[in-house]
Design a protein around this motif. Structure first.
Motif, PDB file in Angstrom:
ATOM      1  N   ARG A 227       0.809  -1.118  -0.042  1.00 40.74           N
ATOM      2  CA  ARG A 227       0.012   0.232   0.068  1.00 40.74           C
ATOM      3  C   ARG A 227       1.473   0.762   0.305  1.00 40.74           C
ATOM      4  O   ARG A 227       2.116   1.217   0.698  1.00 40.74           O
ATOM      5  CB  ARG A 227      -1.295   0.116   1.182  1.00 40.74           C
ATOM      6  CG  ARG A 227      -1.966  -1.502   1.427  1.00 40.74           C
ATOM      7  CD  ARG A 227      -2.942  -1.195   1.921  1.00 40.74           C
ATOM      8  NE  ARG A 227      -3.861  -1.966   2.653  1.00 40.74           N
ATOM      9  CZ  ARG A 227      -4.790  -1.454   1.077  1.00 40.74           C
ATOM     10  NH1 ARG A 227      -5.349  -0.452   0.309  1.00 40.74           N
ATOM     11  NH2 ARG A 227      -5.951  -2.855   1.179  1.00 40.74           N
ATOM     12  N   VAL A 228       0.638   2.164  -0.245  1.00 36.60           N
ATOM     13  CA  VAL A 228       1.594   3.213  -1.097  1.00 36.60           C
ATOM     14  C   VAL A 228       0.571   4.709  -1.753  1.00 36.60           C
ATOM     15  O   VAL A 228      -1.101   4.479  -2.100  1.00 36.60           O
ATOM     16  CB  VAL A 228       2.275   3.308  -2.796  1.00 36.60           C
ATOM     17  CG1 VAL A 228       3.688   4.187  -2.327  1.00 36.60           C
ATOM     18  CG2 VAL A 228       3.158   1.923  -2.549  1.00 36.60           C
ATOM     19  N   ALA A 229       1.258   5.642  -0.799  1.00 35.03           N
ATOM     20  CA  ALA A 229       0.329   6.743  -0.720  1.00 35.03           C
ATOM     21  C   ALA A 229       1.632   8.072  -0.953  1.00 35.03           C
ATOM     22  O   ALA A 229       2.702   8.038  -0.631  1.00 35.03           O
ATOM     23  CB  ALA A 229      -0.238   7.442   0.853  1.00 35.03           C
ATOM     24  N   TRP A 230       0.558   8.834  -1.948  1.00 33.81           N
ATOM     25  CA  TRP A 230       1.594   9.593  -2.538  1.00 33.81           C
ATOM     26  C   TRP A 230       1.607  11.308  -2.169  1.00 33.81           C
ATOM     27  O   TRP A 230      -0.134  11.222  -1.810  1.00 33.81           O
ATOM     28  CB  TRP A 230       1.771   9.584  -4.056  1.00 33.81           C
ATOM     29  CG  TRP A 230       2.573   8.712  -4.487  1.00 33.81           C
ATOM     30  CD1 TRP A 230       4.572   8.697  -4.174  1.00 33.81           C
ATOM     31  CD2 TRP A 230       2.709   7.565  -5.095  1.00 33.81           C
ATOM     32  NE1 TRP A 230       4.345   7.681  -5.071  1.00 33.81           N
ATOM     33  CE2 TRP A 230       4.023   7.209  -5.518  1.00 33.81           C
ATOM     34  CE3 TRP A 230       1.115   6.479  -4.911  1.00 33.81           C
ATOM     35  CZ2 TRP A 230       3.834   5.502  -5.244  1.00 33.81           C
ATOM     36  CZ3 TRP A 230       1.630   5.333  -4.743  1.00 33.81           C
ATOM     37  CH2 TRP A 230       2.710   4.910  -5.704  1.00 33.81           C
ATOM     38  N   MET A 234       0.699  11.202  -8.592  1.00 37.73           N
ATOM     39  CA  MET A 234       1.021   9.414  -8.720  1.00 37.73           C
ATOM     40  C   MET A 234       2.000   8.624  -9.573  1.00 37.73           C
ATOM     41  O   MET A 234       2.101   9.343 -11.141  1.00 37.73           O
ATOM     42  CB  MET A 234      -0.315   8.308  -8.447  1.00 37.73           C
ATOM     43  CG  MET A 234      -1.357   8.249  -7.443  1.00 37.73           C
ATOM     44  SD  MET A 234      -2.178   7.473  -7.143  1.00 37.73           S
ATOM     45  CE  MET A 234      -3.784   8.161  -8.144  1.00 37.73           C
ATOM     46  N   GLU A 248      -7.249   1.457  -5.505  1.00 37.64           N
ATOM     47  CA  GLU A 248      -6.737   3.203  -5.726  1.00 37.64           C
ATOM     48  C   GLU A 248      -7.973   3.296  -5.103  1.00 37.64           C
ATOM     49  O   GLU A 248      -9.039   3.579  -5.708  1.00 37.64           O
ATOM     50  CB  GLU A 248      -7.024   3.552  -7.583  1.00 37.64           C
ATOM     51  CG  GLU A 248      -6.196   5.015  -7.723  1.00 37.64           C
ATOM     52  CD  GLU A 248      -6.462   4.807  -9.090  1.00 37.64           C
ATOM     53  OE1 GLU A 248      -6.140   4.355 -10.190  1.00 37.64           O
ATOM     54  OE2 GLU A 248      -5.667   6.309  -9.294  1.00 37.64           O
ATOM     55  N   ARG A 251      -5.502   9.412  -3.310  1.00 34.32           N
ATOM     56  CA  ARG A 251      -3.905   9.683  -3.441  1.00 34.32           C
ATOM     57  C   ARG A 251      -2.924   8.339  -2.708  1.00 34.32           C
ATOM     58  O   ARG A 251      -1.969   7.753  -3.005  1.00 34.32           O
ATOM     59  CB  ARG A 251      -3.348  10.611  -3.171  1.00 34.32           C
ATOM     60  CG  ARG A 251      -3.482  11.766  -3.701  1.00 34.32           C
ATOM     61  CD  ARG A 251      -3.062  12.950  -3.410  1.00 34.32           C
ATOM     62  NE  ARG A 251      -3.690  14.315  -3.815  1.00 34.32           N
ATOM     63  CZ  ARG A 251      -3.048  15.007  -4.592  1.00 34.32           C
ATOM     64  NH1 ARG A 251      -2.240  14.417  -4.797  1.00 34.32           N
ATOM     65  NH2 ARG A 251      -3.601  16.176  -4.850  1.00 34.32           N
ATOM     66  N   GLU A 252      -4.250   7.098  -2.273  1.00 30.03           N
ATOM     67  CA  GLU A 252      -3.453   6.204  -2.061  1.00 30.03           C
ATOM     68  C   GLU A 252      -4.175   4.525  -3.434  1.00 30.03           C
ATOM     69  O   GLU A 252      -4.873   5.138  -3.873  1.00 30.03           O
ATOM     70  CB  GLU A 252      -4.115   5.537  -0.095  1.00 30.03           C
ATOM     71  CG  GLU A 252      -3.454   4.031   0.038  1.00 30.03           C
ATOM     72  CD  GLU A 252      -3.977   3.747   1.349  1.00 30.03           C
ATOM     73  OE1 GLU A 252      -4.400   4.994   2.016  1.00 30.03           O
ATOM     74  OE2 GLU A 252      -4.355   2.932   1.685  1.00 30.03           O
ATOM     75  N   LYS A 253      -2.642   3.677  -3.269  1.00 29.48           N
ATOM     76  CA  LYS A 253      -3.212   2.561  -4.067  1.00 29.48           C
ATOM     77  C   LYS A 253      -2.385   1.611  -3.654  1.00 29.48           C
ATOM     78  O   LYS A 253      -1.546   1.802  -2.815  1.00 29.48           O
ATOM     79  CB  LYS A 253      -1.969   3.316  -5.441  1.00 29.48           C
ATOM     80  CG  LYS A 253      -2.769   3.684  -6.575  1.00 29.48           C
ATOM     81  CD  LYS A 253      -2.248   3.383  -7.367  1.00 29.48           C
ATOM     82  CE  LYS A 253      -2.457   4.668  -8.696  1.00 29.48           C
ATOM     83  NZ  LYS A 253      -1.942   4.311 -10.100  1.00 29.48           N
ATOM     84  N   PRO A 273       7.210   8.358  -1.438  1.00 35.21           N
ATOM     85  CA  PRO A 273       5.447   8.209  -1.289  1.00 35.21           C
ATOM     86  C   PRO A 273       5.424   8.569   0.252  1.00 35.21           C
ATOM     87  O   PRO A 273       6.856   8.558   0.895  1.00 35.21           O
ATOM     88  CB  PRO A 273       5.750   6.506  -1.369  1.00 35.21           C
ATOM     89  CG  PRO A 273       6.654   6.017  -0.850  1.00 35.21           C
ATOM     90  CD  PRO A 273       8.147   6.344  -1.979  1.00 35.21           C
TER      91      PRO A 273
END
Lengths: 302, 743
Positions: A227-230, A234, A248, A251-253, A273
């Protein structure tokens, strides 16, 4: 080095023009409990039937316990216990009668073992098969498959449609009776928790393709959700191999990967991230995501 | 091997449990059939044969179809396939064990039938006189087992195509109904309205399914169904046709062997022909067909009769052909003509003499006979009787006064003949290259009936000339009867008189009068000619009147005439047809001094053999019932084309079904020897002859066909030759080119 209990090489099976199993390669070491998972129509039953010599592969080779199932099916089946999804039994026979009837086909039939199993499964020997519940029928099938002490037990969706209690009971029997004697078990199931519970090695089959064929630990170690957030826009993730975006949200995937490694994690971190989190998965989730990712990839390619 | 035995034991047990109720059901049906057929004497004996075939079908339906279906059902499909045994082996064991149980009802049914027939003495005559129990068991069992085998394979195949037994039943039902509709309607319509190969196909189907031995169909179907059902079973078990192993091969070989054995042992549909494998015309012989279109040989009954006696003589009184009223101006005298027939166009005249020359002109002058009497000019006043090498000629001179008054319709009015105005001319002749005519010196008349016999010897006034009044013995006979049978009851006395009157009048009619009955064929041996006819008595019963002419003495012909008891020959059942040229006398046959007579009874026909060495005392020797099962489809022996004939100790029966030949045993039982069915269509059999194992059939439309009783085949080039030649053995031979005429 012991030969593999099951050795399938580049095996393909087509029904008319539809390939049900595609270029399958699979190897199961003796003493292993192998769980074959997959969605409906993945080719699990076809694979098992080819292993039993009930179907002939269009190409490739199969050897089970050192025998070619097609050419030496009779010899092979002497050493195999098989429980099918349909739990095929003669309804009008009593439990005792079906045990006797079944015993006539096996030289190595162990009456003591059959009696013990009957007792431990709490089956009434005088009851007719048609009077038994679905769970009881499954137990009878398992008992019949085990009582000639097979080197290989093949279960094809043996526990489908059963309540959790019976499923657990059956699993316990498999574990106690087989593992204690170091025999090989090959089973297919929709119930992934079962597979996870008893399997040493797992195969994931999707539309005839074997997607994974690894030990349970390896599968779990390499299958993760990242889990990644920017903070900003993105970046494009597609440059990562074997990574599929599965979720998705703003801004989180969330990305699923079946080949997680520290290098992959480092690559994500290099994208700066705002947040990165790696989640472990249950086998069921792994199977679902693996199949889903495969289908996604296939759709994209089409 | 031990594995296989154990597996067989398991499958046998499984199928026994599965099919137990059905085995009991089919056995009960079989026992009921056996019981009904054994006890109901009016049910045809041989129909049990057909019922056994049906029981084979029922057994297959009730036992094999469910057994095979179980393995095809989803609940069990794959159970045996996952066991350490091959699908071929399972298929073999399943089939063998299924048939094992399906045979049980058949065996029970046959044993019950035979037990009841033998021990409880129903239908005893068949078992004791005609067939042995073993023979019958083999007959019934081989047919029913073949039927079971064939239908069993069919149901096995059907079962492997479906996934439950209800569907199997439905599919089998649809197949049979479809087949029946096709045969019954489509096929018939096709045969009526279409031609070509479709019509032939249907004809073949009907012939093979209805008329002929069913073994051909059963064998063909079994051999066809066997690999198909085997492959279907394998496909169902393993979804593959490919796996073939030695078991399957051995199995197929065994089944083909069994099928072939069954096919060989199934007797014809007609159980009478058990054992008739040799000399069977249907099996071996090919007909030699030769038509003599337009030939003189088969033109009239007399010719055909003479031909049958001597093969090549034609005897006739020729001359004026006028009938009816006397024609005083006609001076042409009739003559006796004997012609010998040759292969050449024209018959050779070997005797041709005027009647007056035959008897001598002297007797005309001496007795002042009227030369203008019709007897000298009308050939219809003369009668010829022939037997063996001799024959007799009779001519009746009636009183025909000149200037006879006519009634209003132009018919002559009868007037009482004055004394010595009516005479009988009688002479005998021999049949040889130079025939000799001998006027008779004596006539011996024997009259016999229920109440005794009378003999009268009449001497001629001149050789060949007898006063007709002397021949009218009615009065004498009646007075004798009256004297001998003096009864207190007037009614009985009257009956005797009536009987005597009937005999005597019949005697007169047969010998000296014109009658339509003359068309009846005669039966004969070397020296005697027999004529058989019937008279109705006061109760409308038909009485057989048997007349015998003995030609052994050239100048003294012995004529015997009489009736037989009604009880002996229940002629009331005969279907007489006086207008047919080949009517009721064909129910009789003469062989030396034996008279064979057939009349219909309830469930067949009765053959009566009588000793006729003394023509005035015909004595019954034995009677044998010929059950209608002798003929296919229970066809009665006596039909409207029935003819009985005896040649060289062999009884030849010809009817609409064909020709049947039996050998007459010393105890007068009949041993089937050969038969020829499916003769030329629309070609009625008019006469038959058996000589030197060659059967000659004289058909309508002047056709003659020859068949051989041995297995040899005579090849005959088709031709349109008008005449044929018969060699010493009785075979047709083609005349040399110079001998025959090619149109």
């Amino acid at each position: 080095m012991n030969p593999a209990a099951i050795e399938i090489k580049n095996c393909t099976k087509c029904f008319r023009r539809t390939a049900v199993v595609k270029d399958l390669c699979l190897s199961v070491e003796p003493g292993t409990v192998y769980g074959l998972a997959g969605d409906n129509g993945a080719g699990k039953t076809t694979t098992i039937k080819m292993m039993l010599g009930m179907l002939r592969a269009n190409s490739g080779s199969i050897r089970v316990l050192g025998f070619d199932p097609w050419d030496n099916g009779v010899e092979l089946k002497k050493n195999i216990g098989y429980v099918s999804e349909n739990r095929e039994l003669y309804d009008w026979m009593t439990v005792t009668e079906i045990i006797w009837f079944n015993s006539q086909f096996y030289e190595t039939w162990d009456e003591t073992l059959a009696a013990e199993t009957l007792k431990s499964m709490e089956l009434d020997p005088k009851k007719k098969i048609k009077q038994l519940s679905r769970g009881m029928r499954a137990k009878v099938c398992l008992m019949l498959a085990l009582s000639h002490r097979p080197d290989l037990l093949i279960l094809d969706e043996a526990s489908s449609g059963l309540d959790p209690l019976v499923r657990r009971e059956i699993l316990e029997h498999i574990i106690t009776l087989i593992q204690s004697e170091g025999r090989t078990v090959f089973f297919s199931s929709h119930q992934i928790d079962e597979v996870e519970r008893v399997s040493d090695r797992v195969g994931i089959l999707c539309e005839g393709d074997l997607l994974r064929d690894e030990s349970l630990d390896d599968i779990k170690a390499t299958s993760k959700i990242i889990r990644v957030a920017w903070n900003s826009d993105m970046p494009d993730h597609t440059k990562f191999e074997n990574v599929t975006c599965i979720e998705e949200s703003g801004r989180e995937k969330a990305y699923f990967t079946d080949s997680f490694s520290d290098e992959l994690l480092q690559q994500f971190k290099q994208l700066n991230p705002a947040m990165i989190d790696v989640q472990d998965l249950k086998l069921e989730e792994i199977v679902v995501e693996t199949i889903r990712a495969q289908k996604k990839r296939r759709t994209a390619s089409v | 091997m031990v594995d296989m035995l154990k597996q067989f034991k398991a499958i046998l047990w499984k199928q026994y449990r599965q099919a137990l109720s059905m085995i009991i059901g089919a056995s009960v049906i079989g026992v009921i059939i056996a019981w009904v057929w054994a006890y109901k004497n009016n049910y045809p004996f041989d129909a049990f044969y057909d019922w056994q075939g049906i029981l084979g079908f029922i057994s297959a339906l009730l036992i094999i179809l469910p057994i095979a279906s179980v393995e095809s059902e989803k609940k069990t499909l794959g159970f045996l396939a996952a066991k350490p045994t091959s699908s071929n082996r399972i298929c073999i064991l399943e089939l063998i064990s299924a048939y094992f149980f399906a045979f049980i009802p058949l065996i029970i049914s046959i044993l019950v039938f035979l037990f009841m027939c033998k021990v409880l003495r129903t239908r005893e005559e068949f078992i004791t006189h005609q067939y042995s129990v073993i023979q019958l068991f083999q007959t019934y069992f081989s047919y029913s087992a073949s039927s079971l085998f064939c239908f069993g394979l069919f149901f096995f195949f059907i079962s492997t195509c479906t996934t439950n037994r209800i569907r199997s039943f439905s599919m089998a039902f649809v197949c049979f109904v479809g087949g029946a509709i096709f045969l019954e309607y489509m096929g018939r319509a096709t045969q009526q309205y279409y031609s070509g190969w479709i019509k032939n196909l249907y004809t073949l189907m009907v012939i093979y399914s209805l008329n002929v031995n069913p073994k051909t169909i059963i064998t063909l179907f079994s051999l066809l169904l066997l690999p198909i059902s085997f492959l279907a079973f394998r496909f169902q078990m393993t979804r593959s046709f490919y796996r073939w192993n030695r078991y399957a091969l051995v199995f197929v070989v065994i089944i083909i062997a069994i099928t072939s054995v069954f096919a060989i042992t199934i007797p014809n549909r007609n159980i009478t022909f058990i054992g008739v494998t040799q000399n069977s015309l249907d099996e071996h012989a090919k007909p030699l067909i030769y038509r003599i279109q337009g030939s003189e040989l088969a033109k009239t009954d007399h010719i055909r009769q003479d031909y049958a006696v001597r093969q090549n003589y034609y005897i006739s009184v020729e001359g004026d052909n006028s009938r009816g009223a006397y024609k005083p101006d006609d001076q042409r005298f009739v003559s006796l003509s004997i012609k010998k027939l040759h292969v050449t166009n024209e018959p050779e005249i070997i005797f041709d003499k005027s009647i007056i020359d035959c008897f001598g002109e002297d007797i005309i002058k001496k007795h002042n006979l009227d030369i203008e009497n019709s007897v000298f000019s009308n050939r219809d006043d003369w009668h010829i009787h022939v037997a063996g090498d001799r024959g007799a000629l009779f001519g009746r001179m009636r009183y025909r006064p000149k200037g006879l008054p006519y009634d209003d319709d132009g018919n002559p009015i009868e007037q009482k003949a004055p004394p010595n105005s009516e005479w009988l001319f009688a002479g005998s002749f021999s049949l040889e290259d130079k025939p000799v005519f001998t006027p008779l010196k004596k006539l011996t008349l024997n009259i016999h009936g229920v109440n005794g016999k009378e003999t009268r010897i009449i001497n001629c006034v001149e050789p060949g000339l007898f006063p007709y009044q002397e021949l009218n013995i009615t009065k004498t006979i009646l007075s004798e009867y009256k004297r001998r049978n003096k009864s207190a009851e007037k009614e009985v006395d009257k009956i005797y008189l009536e009987d005597a009157n009937m005999i005597v009048s019949a005697f007169s009619i047969y010998n000296f009068s014109n009658s339509s009955k003359e068309k009846f064929l005669d039966q004969y041996n070397e020296t005697r000619l027999y004529r058989i006819d019937y008279e109705r008595d006061r109760t409308e019963y038909l009485w057989p009147i048997i007349t015998c002419y003995d030609f052994s003495k050239p100048d003294n012909i012995i004529m015997s005439c009489g009736i037989e008891y009604k009880e002996t020959l229940p002629t009331i059942r005969l279907r007489l047809n006086y207008y047919s040229p080949y009517a009721s006398p064909d129910y009789f046959a003469i062989d030396d001094d034996k008279l064979y007579y057939v009349f219909p009874v309830d469930d067949g026909d009765m053959l009566v053999v009588s000793d006729i060495s003394d023509p005035t005392n015909i004595r019954e020797i034995v009677r044998r019932k010929i059950h209608k099962s002798l003929f296919p489809n229970n066809w009665r022996m006596i039909d409207h084309n029935f003819k009985l004939k005896i040649n060289n100790g062999k009884l030849i029966i010809s009817n609409i079904l064909g020709v049947y030949i039996y050998e007459i045993q010393t105890d007068y039982s009949l041993k089937p020897l050969a038969r020829k069915t499916h003769l030329l269509r629309y070609n009625r059999i008019e006469d038959t002859q058996l000589k030197n194992d060659i059967l000659t059939v004289y058909g309508s439309e002047n056709s003659i066909t020859q068949y051989t009783l041995d297995s040899s085949v005579y090849k005959f080039e088709p031709s349109n030759h008008k005449y044929f030649k018969i060699d010493g053995d009785g075979r047709f031979t083609l005349p040399s080119k110079s001998e025959f005429f090619i149109p």
